[in-house]
Design a protein around this motif. Structure first.
Motif, PDB file in Angstrom:
ATOM      1  N   GLU A 105       0.854  -1.200   0.000  1.00 33.14           N
ATOM      2  CA  GLU A 105       0.000   0.000   0.000  1.00 33.14           C
ATOM      3  C   GLU A 105       0.880   1.236   0.000  1.00 33.14           C
ATOM      4  OE1 GLU A 105      -3.244   0.143   2.726  1.00 33.14           O
ATOM      5  OE2 GLU A 105      -3.637   2.244   2.258  1.00 33.14           O
ATOM      6  N   ARG A 109       1.038   4.088  -2.843  1.00 36.08           N
ATOM      7  CA  ARG A 109       0.673   5.474  -2.508  1.00 36.08           C
ATOM      8  C   ARG A 109       1.810   6.444  -2.815  1.00 36.08           C
ATOM      9  NH1 ARG A 109      -4.111   6.187  -0.104  1.00 36.08           N
ATOM     10  NH2 ARG A 109      -5.064   4.516   1.106  1.00 36.08           N
ATOM     11  N   GLU A 115      -3.312  11.643  -6.522  1.00 38.72           N
ATOM     12  CA  GLU A 115      -4.348  11.347  -5.519  1.00 38.72           C
ATOM     13  C   GLU A 115      -5.693  10.994  -6.156  1.00 38.72           C
ATOM     14  OE1 GLU A 115      -3.405  10.736  -2.613  1.00 38.72           O
ATOM     15  OE2 GLU A 115      -5.444  10.168  -2.046  1.00 38.72           O
ATOM     16  N   GLU A 116      -6.023  11.647  -7.281  1.00 41.62           N
ATOM     17  CA  GLU A 116      -7.343  11.409  -7.889  1.00 41.62           C
ATOM     18  C   GLU A 116      -7.499   9.954  -8.322  1.00 41.62           C
ATOM     19  OE1 GLU A 116      -6.063  13.714 -11.750  1.00 41.62           O
ATOM     20  OE2 GLU A 116      -8.046  12.835 -12.116  1.00 41.62           O
ATOM     21  N   ILE A 118      -5.575   7.384  -6.799  1.00 39.08           N
ATOM     22  CA  ILE A 118      -5.346   6.539  -5.612  1.00 39.08           C
ATOM     23  C   ILE A 118      -6.676   6.188  -4.969  1.00 39.08           C
ATOM     24  CG2 ILE A 118      -4.412   6.587  -3.243  1.00 39.08           C
ATOM     25  CD1 ILE A 118      -2.198   6.111  -5.224  1.00 39.08           C
ATOM     26  N   LYS A 119      -7.578   7.181  -4.941  1.00 40.46           N
ATOM     27  CA  LYS A 119      -8.871   6.971  -4.287  1.00 40.46           C
ATOM     28  C   LYS A 119      -9.632   5.778  -4.889  1.00 40.46           C
ATOM     29  CE  LYS A 119     -11.476  10.641  -2.000  1.00 40.46           C
ATOM     30  NZ  LYS A 119     -10.396  10.820  -1.020  1.00 40.46           N
ATOM     31  N   PRO A 120      -9.971   5.857  -6.188  1.00 45.81           N
ATOM     32  CA  PRO A 120     -10.739   4.737  -6.756  1.00 45.81           C
ATOM     33  C   PRO A 120      -9.995   3.413  -6.675  1.00 45.81           C
ATOM     34  CG  PRO A 120     -10.099   6.316  -8.467  1.00 45.81           C
ATOM     35  CD  PRO A 120      -9.719   6.913  -7.165  1.00 45.81           C
ATOM     36  N   PHE A 122      -7.975   2.345  -4.248  1.00 45.09           N
ATOM     37  CA  PHE A 122      -8.101   1.747  -2.914  1.00 45.09           C
ATOM     38  C   PHE A 122      -9.549   1.437  -2.567  1.00 45.09           C
ATOM     39  CE2 PHE A 122      -3.867   1.260  -1.523  1.00 45.09           C
ATOM     40  CZ  PHE A 122      -3.123   2.130  -2.306  1.00 45.09           C
ATOM     41  N   ASN A 123     -10.487   2.147  -3.183  1.00 47.85           N
ATOM     42  CA  ASN A 123     -11.899   1.756  -3.001  1.00 47.85           C
ATOM     43  C   ASN A 123     -12.106   0.356  -3.574  1.00 47.85           C
ATOM     44  OD1 ASN A 123     -12.572   4.139  -1.792  1.00 47.85           O
ATOM     45  ND2 ASN A 123     -13.372   5.095  -3.657  1.00 47.85           N
ATOM     46  N   LYS A 126     -10.646  -2.268  -1.373  1.00 47.45           N
ATOM     47  CA  LYS A 126     -11.503  -2.480  -0.205  1.00 47.45           C
ATOM     48  C   LYS A 126     -12.725  -3.324  -0.601  1.00 47.45           C
ATOM     49  CE  LYS A 126     -13.768   0.567   3.044  1.00 47.45           C
ATOM     50  NZ  LYS A 126     -14.873   0.827   2.164  1.00 47.45           N
ATOM     51  N   TYR A 202      -8.442   4.818 -15.765  1.00 46.72           N
ATOM     52  CA  TYR A 202      -7.563   5.570 -14.851  1.00 46.72           C
ATOM     53  C   TYR A 202      -6.124   5.137 -15.088  1.00 46.72           C
ATOM     54  CZ  TYR A 202     -11.538   7.073 -11.941  1.00 46.72           C
ATOM     55  OH  TYR A 202     -12.699   7.641 -11.470  1.00 46.72           O
TER      56      TYR A 202
END
Ligand SMILES: CC(C)c1onc(-c2c(Cl)cccc2Cl)c1COc1ccc2cc(-c3cccc(C(=O)O)c3)sc2c1
Length: 228
Positions: A105, A109, A115-116, A118-120, A122-123, A126, A202
């Motif tokens: 992770e 990261r 960052e835009e 990284i969000k999707p 890691f979603n 999860k 992405y």
């Protein structure tokens, strides 16, 4: 013949030790330099060996090698990123000693991905973790992803569908067996495949931004991702 440090030697040793401790590069610089570049290189190495593993896995999918050769390439190129998202998701969610997953992770990261994205990413990791997939389900979901008929440049859609269908049948049955109290489980799994497609887009942008910053990929990754 007892060994004794003299007073002068004590003073000299203290002076040397103090100077040594004072002259270290600042930790944040060491971490930052070490992490960004090093993480990218390590992830590149891991992705490259992951592609090699993926090719071997694909060759062992019953019937794959009897597909048209150009279609075999088109399926591999079209599914590599998605298959690697599935693989890295398993690694993320594997209950190995905490350090292991955090390292991955941390490296992702801090590898120059904005960052835009990284969000999707890691979603997705999860949402895969929440499914608690069995190894059979993971393997079948990867095979189903690879055998997606509507990848770019695939000529014989029907031949790919004929391979993908039995995989989906088995996967559906497994979901019912492993998750008897979750009739929607199979549908949730297929929903992850839709999420994977969006991650593909992405990922194309992530690759471009790495290239803009003069990051180099290996020949195998350049070939499978049509870069350079
Ligand atoms: C070129 C590189 C910088 C890159 O560009 N995009 C991505 C990417 C990223 Cl970030 C996220 C998702 C997909 C891609 Cl494709 C990557 C890194 O992709 C990977 C791909 C798979 C794996 C599997 C691993 C892994 C670890 C431990 C154990 C195992 C195991 O199989 O046991 C696997 S690490 C790893 C790194």
């Amino acid at each position: 013949d007892k060994v004794e440090i003299t007073k002068e030697q004590q003073v000299l040793m203290q002076a040397i030790l103090k100077a040594y401790e004072r002259h270290q590069i600042p930790q944040d610089v060491a971490k930052r330099l070490y992490s960004a570049e090093e993480n990218f290189l390590l992830l590149t190495e891991m992705a490259t060996s992951q592609v090699q593993v993926l090719v071997e896995f694909t060759k062992n999918i019953p019937g794959f090698l009897s597909l048209d050769h150009e279609d075999q390439i088109a399926l591999l190129k079209g599914s590599a990123v998605e298959a690697m998202f599935l693989r890295s998701a398993q690694v993320f969610n594997r209950k190995t000693p905490a350090g292991h997953t955090e390292v991955l992770e941390e490296r992702i990261r801090k590898s120059g991905i904005s960052e835009e994205f990284i969000k999707p990413m890691f979603n997705f990791y999860k949402s895969i973790g929440e499914l608690l997939m069995s190894p059979e389900e993971q393997a079948l979901l990867t095979a189903v992803t690879i055998l997606t008929p509507d990848r770019p440049y695939v000529k014989d859609h029907a031949a790919v569908e004929r391979l993908q269908e039995p995989m989906l049948e088995v996967l559906k049955k497994l979901c019912t067996l492993h998750h008897p109290h979750e009739p929607q489980y199979f549908a949730r799994l297929l929903g992850r495949l839709t999420e994977l497609r969006s991650l593909n887009h992405y990922h194309a942008e992530i690759i471009t931004s790495w290239r803009v910053n003069d990051h180099k990929f290996t020949p195998l990754l350049c070939e499978i991702w049509d870069v350079q």
